[in-house]
Design an enzyme around this catalytic site. Structure first.
Site, PDB file in Angstrom:
ATOM      1  N   LYS A  72       3.632  -2.196  10.275  1.00  0.00           N
ATOM      2  CA  LYS A  72       4.808  -2.122  10.859  1.00  0.00           C
ATOM      3  C   LYS A  72       4.868  -0.991  11.825  1.00  0.00           C
ATOM      4  CE  LYS A  72       6.270  -3.449   6.076  1.00  0.00           C
ATOM      5  NZ  LYS A  72       5.421  -2.429   5.404  1.00  0.00           N
ATOM      6  N   ASP A  91      -0.235  -5.212   2.687  1.00  0.00           N
ATOM      7  CA  ASP A  91       0.853  -4.614   3.602  1.00  0.00           C
ATOM      8  C   ASP A  91       0.878  -3.157   3.721  1.00  0.00           C
ATOM      9  OD1 ASP A  91       3.838  -5.563   4.422  1.00  0.00           O
ATOM     10  OD2 ASP A  91       4.249  -3.661   3.177  1.00  0.00           O
ATOM     11  N   HIS A 133       9.563  -2.444  11.586  1.00  0.00           N
ATOM     12  CA  HIS A 133       9.857  -1.964   9.977  1.00  0.00           C
ATOM     13  C   HIS A 133      11.523  -2.140   9.817  1.00  0.00           C
ATOM     14  CE1 HIS A 133       7.858   0.716   6.797  1.00  0.00           C
ATOM     15  NE2 HIS A 133       8.922   0.066   6.357  1.00  0.00           N
ATOM     16  N   TYR A 189       3.877   4.903   6.158  1.00  0.00           N
ATOM     17  CA  TYR A 189       3.441   5.303   4.579  1.00  0.00           C
ATOM     18  C   TYR A 189       2.262   6.567   5.020  1.00  0.00           C
ATOM     19  CZ  TYR A 189       5.490   0.892   3.381  1.00  0.00           C
ATOM     20  OH  TYR A 189       5.998  -0.447   3.340  1.00  0.00           O
ATOM     21  N   THR A 222       0.849  -1.369  -0.071  1.00  0.00           N
ATOM     22  CA  THR A 222       0.242  -0.138  -0.136  1.00  0.00           C
ATOM     23  C   THR A 222       0.876   1.186   0.136  1.00  0.00           C
ATOM     24  OG1 THR A 222      -0.290   0.003   2.563  1.00  0.00           O
ATOM     25  CG2 THR A 222      -1.915  -1.270   1.237  1.00  0.00           C
TER      26      THR A 222
END
Ligand SMILES: NC(=O)c1ccc[n+]([C@@H]2O[C@H](COP(=O)([O-])OP(=O)(O)OC[C@H]3O[C@@H](n4cnc5c(N)ncnc54)[C@H](OP(=O)(O)O)[C@@H]3O)[C@@H](O)[C@H]2O)c1
Length: 313
Positions: A86, A52, A119, A57, A28
């Site tokens: 994450k 994901d 992450h 993000y 994503t």
């Protein structure tokens, strides 16, 4: 005609009874929220069942909205979907892990998560800044927390029943071994850059010996130069097998036991990346022995700072 059923519905078991993960997944990391929502909805309609995500993000709210519209439309149910997100580097301190997890869950509008990943193994200065930088423009790392301490906090999330499995991303084999050695709850998933130009055979062997699923990001090399889809070995296999080069790279991943995440805003590519069928044995051998390009495209594993340019669309 291919029988696509074979690879697109493959699932790999997760250790310690945590269920299974779809081999075929959708990432994503699409900065434009309108494009992201649209692409995610298309991916779910096409049949992708793994999304994901990441707090980094900054679009978990968009993913949450797209998922819920798909739930309401009856495209997919929550139980059919595998959702990963994450923990970012500024939240490694144990007391911040649960808060970061809960914030992600709120944005995603979920009450449980299928997989939560650290992450990167690099802890940054704790705080709200995702990229704390010094005057030289270098990241400010946090020497006040170890990866083991962060891992213990991740284990507690599984104990509390909010998260079915936990894992690591952007990790090297020596660091992974350290966590496997001390873990009470073992890493179920390791997400790293992995593609035909960076096959990570040694890491894959270790993961398979320990029941860990290797999850490849950039299975198409982020669409960057050198282009995986232009490789002569891959193009020749694609022609022989009546597939596209992208399908060859993705089928190769699943057939060697690697789950993958592709990302596209192009509906035709999204469909193509789901419609994958198996490769003959000689193609698998050619992929392993005849490809000569070797490249790492993303420096995140060395610094904790993503080292590629995200798409503009
Ligand atoms: N853990 C980490 O540190 C980390 C780092 C990076 C990414 N990720 C995750 O991995 C996901 C995957 O992203 P990625 O960039 O690594 O994926 P990728 O699939 O290797 O590359 C995506 C690029 O390939 C193009 N593409 C996709 N399908 C194609 C096809 N069938 N034929 C030709 N080109 C195609 C896309 O362009 P079009 O849009 O034009 O199709 C896009 O430019 C991300 O969304 C994110 O969730 C994780």
């Amino acid at each position: 005609m291919h029988t696509f059923e074979h690879l697109r519905h493959v699932r790999f078991p997760l250790i310690q009874g945590a269920g299974t993960i779809p081999a075929v997944g959708f990432g994503t990391l699409i900065p434009n929220p309108v494009a992201a929502k649209q692409a995610i909805k298309v991916a779910l309609e096409v049949g992708f069942r793994h999304l994901d995500c990441a707090e980094l993000y900054r679009n978990e709210d968009v993913v949450g909205a797209a998922m819920h519209e798909a739930f309401e439309a009856g495209t997919v149910s929550r139980e059919e979907l595998f959702v990963t997100t994450k923990l970012w580097n500024n939240n490694h301190r144990p007391e911040r892990v649960k808060l970061a997890f809960e914030a992600s869950m709120r944005r995603l509008q979920l009450d449980y998560l299928d997989c939560y990943l650290i992450h990167t193994p690099f802890a940054f200065q704790p705080g709200d800044e995702q990229y704390p930088m010094n005057e030289q423009g270098e990241p400010i790392y946090d020497s006040g927390v170890t990866l083991v301490e962060t891992w213990r906090a991740m284990e507690r999330l599984v104990d509390e029943g909010r998260c079915k499995s936990i894992g690591l991303s952007d990790i090297t084999l020596p660091k992974l071994k350290e966590i496997v050695a001390i873990a009470r709850i073992k890493p179920a998933v390791v997400e790293v850059e992995c593609h035909p130009f960076l096959p990570e055979w040694e890491l894959l062997e270790f993961c398979q010996q320990h029941g860990i699923v290797l999850l490849a990001f950039a299975p198409l090399g982020h669409g960057m130069e050198p282009r995986i889809t232009d490789d002569p070995v891959i193009k020749a296999i694609a022609q022989r097998a009546d597939m596209t080069p992208a399908q060859v790279a993705l089928a190769w991943a699943v057939q060697r036991g690697v789950a993958f995440l592709t990302t596209s805003t192009n509906p035709a590519h999204i469909q193509e990346n789901f419609d994958i069928s198996s490769l003959p044995e000689n193609a698998m051998r050619d992929m392993q022995h005849r490809i000569t390009t070797s490249v790492r495209l993303n420096a995140v594993v060395e610094t904790g700072v993503p080292g590629f340019v995200p798409r503009r669309a």
